[in-house]
Design an enzyme around this catalytic site. Sequence first.
Site, PDB file in Angstrom:
ATOM      1  N   ILE A  86       0.831  -1.199   0.000  1.00 41.52           N
ATOM      2  CA  ILE A  86       0.000   0.000   0.000  1.00 41.52           C
ATOM      3  C   ILE A  86       0.863   1.245   0.000  1.00 41.52           C
ATOM      4  CG2 ILE A  86      -1.851   1.221   1.226  1.00 41.52           C
ATOM      5  CD1 ILE A  86      -2.213  -1.542   2.757  1.00 41.52           C
ATOM      6  N   CYS A  87       0.524   2.207  -0.868  1.00 42.72           N
ATOM      7  CA  CYS A  87       1.244   3.486  -0.865  1.00 42.72           C
ATOM      8  C   CYS A  87       0.441   4.468  -0.014  1.00 42.72           C
ATOM      9  CB  CYS A  87       1.399   4.008  -2.283  1.00 42.72           C
ATOM     10  SG  CYS A  87       2.270   5.560  -2.341  1.00 42.72           S
ATOM     11  N   LEU A  88       0.851   4.631   1.229  1.00 48.65           N
ATOM     12  CA  LEU A  88       0.123   5.496   2.154  1.00 48.65           C
ATOM     13  C   LEU A  88       1.169   6.206   3.017  1.00 48.65           C
ATOM     14  CD1 LEU A  88      -2.752   6.217   3.116  1.00 48.65           C
ATOM     15  CD2 LEU A  88      -2.582   4.356   4.753  1.00 48.65           C
TER      16      LEU A  88
END
Lengths: 151, 480
Positions: A86-88
């Site tokens: 996840i790109c967070l």
Amino acid sequence: MAALPRRIIKETQRLLQEPVPGISAIPDESNARYFHVIVTGPEDSPFEGGSFKLELFLPEDYPMSAPKVRFITKIYHPNIDRLGRICLDILKDKWSPALQIRTVLLSIQALLSAPNPDDPLANDVAELWKVNESEAIKNAKEWTRKYAVEN
Amino acid sequence: MSSETNAESDMEYSEDDCSYEDYYNSVDDCDSEQVDFKKVDPEHHMLDCLSVEEVERLLNESVEALCNELEVVPSLAKVLLHTHEWAVGRVISQFRSNSSQLLISSCVKPAIPPVQHQENLTYMTCPVCIATHPREKFCSLACGHMFCKDCWAMHFEVQISLGVSTGIACMAQDCGVLTPEDFVLSLAPRPQLREKYQMFCFRDYVKSHPHLRFCPGLNCNVVMLSKELKAKKAFCTQCKTMFCFNCSLDYHAPSDCNTIKRWLTKCADDSETANYISAHTKDCPKCHVCIEKNGGCNHMQCRNCKHNFCWMCLGDWKAHGAEYYECSRYKENPNIANESAHAQAREALKKYLHYYERWENHSKSLKLEEQTVQQIKYRINEKVMTCSGTWIDWQYLMDAAALLAKCRYTLQYTYPYAYYLEPGPRKELFEYQQAQLEAEIENLSWKIEHAETTHRGDLENQIDIAEKRRTTLLKDFFES
């Protein structure tokens, strides 16, 4: 293994006693730092109706370091790659020890409602999301039906 | 104007340029130290190699100056200087005009009013470990976010192990207030960790200081100090590494930092093909015997048929020596715009290979000429042992070899520059000068390899010409 920090015990208790709507996080029987997570697709999003499995792991130096979270269910989303990573920002450079498992999962749920194709992790998905949003949403719905809905 | 500068300018000078009276009476005449090196040598760069202790002293002077001027503690002064490229004057004036704004922009003070706490609390709960402790076990930065000291210590441990030092911030979400040095040092428990932290801080300070550069040499602790912030040659006296002060890559005049970065990336991508295409051997253009190049010089003489030719273009060497030398110039196909995409791609590859082959060839020649230097040393030793001259008598050969290396190095770096130059009169002029330089370098290389049969005066003259060609090219194309 060292004793479980008070903070992890407290957080786990609260997650079980007052769960967040649409999110369930249950610690593994053999490892209290490992959580089986299920996030339901938010209403009015292409992921509506699906339930997405994730794994969440609290590293040794949690909460000084961010938890490690990954989607196990396949999902068509510009900020989630095919390995489920996840790109967070709060999972990376914006992590603060004052954040909690609860806040992290809420942020992931919010990411499903509001994909951000300008900061992509899955490039091909993000590209389509930008040039042909309706086609991308169609794909996302199809993937949700195919992988995230129990028959 | 000194005698040195006159000698450089040209052999022919007129009376009004420099009268005899000036010539004999100028003050700095005998003092070569006072010559303006910038005019003589476009690569000249005033640099100091500093040790870690010397750099620490230098940084501490700035810190002290700021502390005295603004009456702040040293750790705060360090944060201010680090966030403002160590410009003491700028920090002082900004502090005087609006101290609050400076402290906010330097992440010392929060942009929003700090969190207020009830003073009379005896116990508090830490939001990180959720434990309740007496009030004195808590502390905060200017933002007022209270955490227990154990959690701060844990936070520092994790951040420092990640290599973060000057960038450690408050633990609260979205709070960017930075932790000054004394705050970290007073709370970090392990001496080893504190040492590591101070080492990382030092590294960050040097990196944020525009006049300082770490020497890129392997395991070298030298820091370079320069007042001039240009892409100039830096030479570490400790480990003998030569690099560009601006980008820390290998020194690359006349190419600029961007060009060389693009070029090296391109070479890393494409050189496999190039290596495949340009094999290490070539056939003699006359008798077709296979020849392996074992010296740096590109003026080849076939051992088989004695034919003299150029290794680069395989043309007759006679055409290179006296007349217009243009083996370094790439001739673009004028009709290329009308050709198919396939032909254009071929042409692009051909163009790249033209420049790459020459770049690579000069790099190889440099290495081969290093071996020549070893042979020269051996030969000099032999001569001295058999009483034909003293060691000093043969020293000019070593000077010639050193100059050859310097010139060929510059020549190597002219090729990336030429590759990216737009076609036009400037490119023509550049390639003309490049060709001139190349011709003189090959002459010099030939004469050094055949030193026994070359007259000393002839060789020294050749040294002079080659170096003049080099500085002329750099003056015209590197400084602008």
